[in-house]
Scaffold this active site. Structure first.
Site, PDB file in Angstrom:
ATOM      1  N   GLY A   1       1.371   9.821  -5.475  1.00  0.00           N
ATOM      2  CA  GLY A   1       1.677  10.142  -4.393  1.00  0.00           C
ATOM      3  C   GLY A   1       0.468   9.512  -3.296  1.00  0.00           C
TER       4      GLY A   1
ATOM      5  CD  GLU B   1       1.927  15.898  -1.543  1.00  0.00           C
ATOM      6  OE1 GLU B   1       1.782  14.372  -1.909  1.00  0.00           O
ATOM      7  OE2 GLU B   1       3.199  16.757  -2.573  1.00  0.00           O
ATOM      8  CG  ASP B   2       3.848  11.544  -1.807  1.00  0.00           C
ATOM      9  OD1 ASP B   2       3.596  13.131  -1.223  1.00  0.00           O
ATOM     10  OD2 ASP B   2       4.136  11.180  -2.345  1.00  0.00           O
TER      11      ASP B   2
ATOM     12  CG  ASP C   1      11.865  15.835  -0.669  1.00  0.00           C
ATOM     13  OD1 ASP C   1      12.728  15.012   0.685  1.00  0.00           O
ATOM     14  OD2 ASP C   1      13.120  15.474  -1.961  1.00  0.00           O
TER      15      ASP C   1
ATOM     16  NE  ARG D   1       2.435   5.790  -8.649  1.00  0.00           N
ATOM     17  CZ  ARG D   1       3.204   6.789  -8.224  1.00  0.00           C
ATOM     18  NH1 ARG D   1       3.665   7.099  -7.432  1.00  0.00           N
ATOM     19  NH2 ARG D   1       3.724   7.718  -9.174  1.00  0.00           N
TER      20      ARG D   1
HETATM   21  P1  IMP Z   1       9.210  18.610  -2.641  1.00  0.00           P
HETATM   22  O1  IMP Z   1       8.777  19.669  -3.796  1.00  0.00           O
HETATM   23  O2  IMP Z   1      10.578  18.174  -2.861  1.00  0.00           O
HETATM   24  O3  IMP Z   1       8.630  18.663  -1.838  1.00  0.00           O
HETATM   25  O4  IMP Z   1       8.483  16.879  -3.277  1.00  0.00           O
HETATM   26  C1  IMP Z   1       7.964  16.703  -3.334  1.00  0.00           C
HETATM   27  C2  IMP Z   1       7.411  15.348  -3.689  1.00  0.00           C
HETATM   28  O5  IMP Z   1       8.766  14.597  -4.591  1.00  0.00           O
HETATM   29  C3  IMP Z   1       6.435  14.063  -3.108  1.00  0.00           C
HETATM   30  O6  IMP Z   1       4.595  14.859  -3.583  1.00  0.00           O
HETATM   31  C4  IMP Z   1       6.733  12.769  -3.356  1.00  0.00           C
HETATM   32  O7  IMP Z   1       5.744  13.196  -4.243  1.00  0.00           O
HETATM   33  C5  IMP Z   1       8.356  13.282  -4.112  1.00  0.00           C
HETATM   34  N1  IMP Z   1       9.019  12.497  -3.186  1.00  0.00           N
HETATM   35  C6  IMP Z   1       9.818  12.926  -2.241  1.00  0.00           C
HETATM   36  N2  IMP Z   1      10.358  12.502  -0.723  1.00  0.00           N
HETATM   37  C7  IMP Z   1      10.007  11.340  -1.998  1.00  0.00           C
HETATM   38  C8  IMP Z   1      10.284   9.715  -1.462  1.00  0.00           C
HETATM   39  O8  IMP Z   1      11.201   9.396  -0.219  1.00  0.00           O
HETATM   40  N3  IMP Z   1       9.573   9.080  -1.831  1.00  0.00           N
HETATM   41  C9  IMP Z   1       8.753   8.731  -2.976  1.00  0.00           C
HETATM   42  N4  IMP Z   1       8.306  10.582  -3.225  1.00  0.00           N
HETATM   43  C10 IMP Z   1       9.080  11.740  -2.742  1.00  0.00           C
HETATM   44 MG    MG Z   2       3.390  13.643  -3.678  1.00  0.00          MG
END
Ligand code: IMP
Ligand code: MG
Length: 172
Positions: A41, A96-97, A100, A162
């Site tokens: 991402g 990182e993108d 979350d 993407r």
């Molecule tokens: P985490 O481990 O829950 O913080 O998730 C992180 C990953 O989930 C990010 O690197 C994204 O690739 C993906 N992600 C979380 N939210 C979104 C979103 O709104 N759109 C697309 N990908 C997301």
């Molecule tokens: Mg990601």
């Protein structure tokens, strides 16, 4: 693919990446830095940010997943591609993108510090603090966003969207 309503235009993203790069240039100039792209991402953000850095970072790539094709974190981190560079004693900046739940970056940063990195900071284009489950705060943040699922500029939904040059939400 569904129609996407734009939340952040290509121009707004460009200005934000400029601002982030200015701060990172100030903080990292003169240091031995390994800039790490968290695949997939972050790849568009990473290459845009990289071209605005005025110091001379080395780059590497890491790919982990906690998602599968669903939009909720599964709670298990799997390494699909680890770094190839030797990270002992080095300053790492993870690019990182989106942060979350924080699960991915919490475990990723721990992994890199366990492997001997001197420091490990996080630069995230997007931050969704209302969704956080792990104690992690990115050091550099582009946009702080509400609890909506964003696509485009590298971010996907089921591997689609993407290539969009902007960030937006899918319309129902
Ligand atoms: P985490 O481990 O829950 O913080 O998730 C992180 C990953 O989930 C990010 O690197 C994204 O690739 C993906 N992600 C979380 N939210 C979104 C979103 O709104 N759109 C697309 N990908 C997301
Ligand atoms: Mg990601």
């Amino acid at each position: 693919m569904k129609t996407v309503r734009i939340c952040y235009s290509a121009e707004e993203i460009r200005q934000k990446v400029d601002a982030l790069a200015a701060v990172i240039n100030r903080d990292y100039t003169g240091r031995d830095v390994l800039l790490v792209c968290v695949l997939k991402g972050a790849v568009v953000f990473f290459t845009d940010l990289l071209r605005r850095l005025t110091f001379d970072p080395q780059i590497d790539f890491i790919q982990v997943s906690s998602y599968g094709l669903a939009t909720e974190s599964s709670g298990v981190l799997t390494f699909q591609k680890d770094l190839t560079a030797d990270i002992g004693g080095r300053h790492i900046l993870l690019v990182e993108d989106m942060v979350d739940t924080g699960f991915t970056l919490y475990h990723l940063r721990q992994h890199l510090l366990d492997k001997g990195a001197a420091s490990c900071r996080i630069c995230a284009l997007l931050d969704k603090p209302s969704r956080r489950k792990m104690a992690i705060t990115p050091d550099y943040v582009g946009f702080t966003v509400p609890d909506k699922f964003l696509v485009g500029y590298g971010l996907d939904a089921g591997e689609h969207y993407r290539a969009l040059p902007y960030l937006g939400v899918m319309e129902e």
